[in-house]
Scaffold this motif. Structure first.
Motif, PDB file in Angstrom:
ATOM      1  N   ALA A 105       0.842  -1.203   0.000  1.00  0.00           N
ATOM      2  CA  ALA A 105       0.000   0.000   0.000  1.00  0.00           C
ATOM      3  C   ALA A 105       0.872   1.246   0.000  1.00  0.00           C
ATOM      4  O   ALA A 105       1.896   1.306   0.687  1.00  0.00           O
ATOM      5  N   TRP A 106       0.432   2.236  -0.769  1.00  0.00           N
ATOM      6  CA  TRP A 106       1.048   3.559  -0.745  1.00  0.00           C
ATOM      7  C   TRP A 106       0.355   4.396   0.316  1.00  0.00           C
ATOM      8  O   TRP A 106      -0.837   4.677   0.217  1.00  0.00           O
ATOM      9  N   LEU A 107       1.103   4.789   1.349  1.00  0.00           N
ATOM     10  CA  LEU A 107       0.537   5.639   2.401  1.00  0.00           C
ATOM     11  C   LEU A 107       0.501   7.092   1.971  1.00  0.00           C
ATOM     12  O   LEU A 107      -0.412   7.839   2.348  1.00  0.00           O
ATOM     13  N   THR A 108       1.510   7.511   1.210  1.00  0.00           N
ATOM     14  CA  THR A 108       1.558   8.831   0.588  1.00  0.00           C
ATOM     15  C   THR A 108       2.095   8.633  -0.821  1.00  0.00           C
ATOM     16  O   THR A 108       2.310   7.499  -1.268  1.00  0.00           O
ATOM     17  N   ILE A 111       5.766   7.253   0.310  1.00  0.00           N
ATOM     18  CA  ILE A 111       5.993   6.277   1.372  1.00  0.00           C
ATOM     19  C   ILE A 111       5.067   5.082   1.169  1.00  0.00           C
ATOM     20  O   ILE A 111       3.879   5.243   0.917  1.00  0.00           O
ATOM     21  N   TYR A 112       5.626   3.891   1.277  1.00  0.00           N
ATOM     22  CA  TYR A 112       4.860   2.666   1.064  1.00  0.00           C
ATOM     23  C   TYR A 112       5.135   1.670   2.179  1.00  0.00           C
ATOM     24  O   TYR A 112       6.145   1.764   2.902  1.00  0.00           O
ATOM     25  N   VAL A 113       4.253   0.690   2.300  1.00  0.00           N
ATOM     26  CA  VAL A 113       4.458  -0.451   3.195  1.00  0.00           C
ATOM     27  C   VAL A 113       4.114  -1.718   2.420  1.00  0.00           C
ATOM     28  O   VAL A 113       3.251  -1.723   1.532  1.00  0.00           O
ATOM     29  N   ILE A 114       4.805  -2.810   2.770  1.00  0.00           N
ATOM     30  CA  ILE A 114       4.537  -4.122   2.185  1.00  0.00           C
ATOM     31  C   ILE A 114       4.548  -5.146   3.306  1.00  0.00           C
ATOM     32  O   ILE A 114       5.505  -5.207   4.092  1.00  0.00           O
ATOM     33  N   VAL A 171       8.844  -1.052   5.175  1.00  0.00           N
ATOM     34  CA  VAL A 171       8.432   0.327   5.001  1.00  0.00           C
ATOM     35  C   VAL A 171       9.534   1.034   4.222  1.00  0.00           C
ATOM     36  O   VAL A 171      10.719   0.854   4.499  1.00  0.00           O
ATOM     37  N   GLY A 172       9.121   1.797   3.195  1.00  0.00           N
ATOM     38  CA  GLY A 172      10.115   2.397   2.325  1.00  0.00           C
ATOM     39  C   GLY A 172       9.726   3.778   1.847  1.00  0.00           C
ATOM     40  O   GLY A 172       8.572   4.205   1.946  1.00  0.00           O
TER      41      GLY A 172
END
Length: 418
Positions: A230-233, A236-239, A271-272
């Motif tokens: 998911a793209w939080l912004t 910024i993403y999380v997997i 998180v990236g």
């Protein structure tokens, strides 16, 4: 009927039902999906297959086939590719055979069945392989048993024969900002993503790929599981992923039984940050956390890995990566890699990497020296459908070789795809 067979029938029935409901959707693919999968994934591999151009032109036959497949995909949502990969390696110092060689035939593709061209697109992704050896030892085992390197000099060239590495449903949500996989997965498709992580076309040694060889659970593929990114912004993403730690691509269907009865799993969370959300693996900073339960073949454990990789000027690609593990059956308890990639011309890529690692005493035994290695490769896109990659690996203190403190490995890799 065994539970795994029942589960397989349920999965195939779901796919068939989706086709009967949505199979006539002939919309074009227009939605932008910001792909957070690594270069090993089917989607990334097919994108590369469709866009690379070679140094030489070898005729219009394969180009016509490419155009035919693209037209068929636009009309039906189905596309399929195939390739054949060969790898040869030879070592100056060894504890067994000095030469190892293997081959892999792959068929891979996707079938978009739901909402094609919209933000809620869904479909089936598949990859079937035949991995086989040319020499007494396949290259994956040759590094350990032939050279005496405590790790994997090549991770995919084994002797599994027929296997199913991918068979899952891929679904997008929330204007394509969320992507979920469910089915038989390969953990390296999304974990610790890195543009030079593919053992098919970039670095060979696993130390330069997923988790820098510190991820536990033996990197299961063809195992039942779930992944959500998911793209939080915009940047910024999380997997997150959860996968059966007992899964095996050789008998992928058995994962239905082991997943639900034993529930021994490998969990990953990443998180990236990237300023380039359309091509997030080109400029990327991330941290990955993993945890694996105890299984019959390995103890429980957990660990961290991190990566900074940044494209400069469309040509230069420096990176710094590393990982730490508290057991879990990982190859190394600590590992640090650095290096560069350089886009020489077109799709031709030069890579240089340096690595330090500490072998896992729980896996290989106590009293082993730290290992130091360097790898150099040059991927030449000979033609649109033909790649060739000479490579060198220099190893100081191969931990399982008591007779030599240094060895050089000469290698050559070739790939043909249609």
């Amino acid at each position: 009927m065994k539970s795994e067979k029942k589960g397989l029938l349920v999965f195939l029935f779901t796919v068939a039902l989706s086709y009967s409901v949505y199979g006539q959707d002939i919309k074009k693919d227009t939605i932008l999906v910001r792909d957070l999968s690594g270069p090993n994934s089917v989607s990334q591999q097919m994108n590369k297959d469709n866009t690379t151009k070679g140094l030489f032109y070898i005729g219009s036959g394969l180009d016509s086939l490419d155009q035919l497949k693209k037209r068929f995909y636009k009309k039906t949502g189905f596309i399929i590719n195939a390739d054949y990969n060969s790898q040869l390696m030879a070592a100056t110092e060894a504890i067994g055979d000095n030469v190892g060689a293997s081959g892999v035939f792959r068929i891979y593709g996707k079938y978009n069945l739901v909402g094609r061209g919209t933000s809620h697109e869904g479909g089936l992704v598949f990859k079937v392989e035949n991995r086989h050896k040319y020499t007494d030892l396949p290259i994956r085992e040759w590094g350990l048993e032939g050279v005496g390197y405590a790790g994997l000099m090549q991770s995919v060239y084994n002797n599994d024969r027929w296997r199913v590495g991918n068979l899952y449903w891929r679904q997008t949500f929330a204007k394509a900002n969320i992507v979920a996989y469910a089915g038989f997965l390969d953990v390296t498709d999304w974990t610790d993503i890195f543009v030079l992580a593919s053992p098919w076309s970039s670095f060979n040694n696993l130390s330069f790929a997923t988790g820098s060889s510190t991820t536990g659970g033996s990197y299961p593929d063809g195992a039942l599981g779930l992944m959500v990114s998911a793209w939080l912004t915009d940047n910024i993403y999380v997997i997150g992923g959860l996968i059966d730690a007992n899964g095996s691509a050789k008998e992928f269907y058995k994962s239905f039984d082991t997943f639900f009865t034993k529930f021994e799993t490998l969990k990953t969370f990443e998180v990236g940050f990237t300023p380039n959300s359309e091509m997030p693996i080109l400029q990327n900073v991330h941290i990955t956390l993993w945890q694996v339960d105890e299984t019959a073949s390995a103890p429980s454990g957990w660990g961290l890995s991190g990566s900074i990789s940044w494209e400069l000027g469309n040509k230069l690609f420096p990176f710094l990566r590393g990982g730490w593990a508290n057991d879990g059956g990982s190859f190394f308890t600590a590992s640090v890699s650095t290096g560069i990639g350089y886009n020489v011309i077109g799709s031709n890529v030069f890579g240089l990497g340096l690595n330090w690692n500490r072998p896992n005493e729980g896996l290989f035994g106590p009293g082993l020296k730290d290992q130091y290695l360097s790898e150099i490769f040059y991927k030449i896109q000979v033609a649109h459908h033909v790649e060739f990659s000479p490579n060198l690996q220099f190893m100081l203190n191969p931990a399982l070789n008591p007779n030599a403190n240094f060895t050089t490995i000469f290698g050559a890799r070739a790939r043909i795809n249609i």
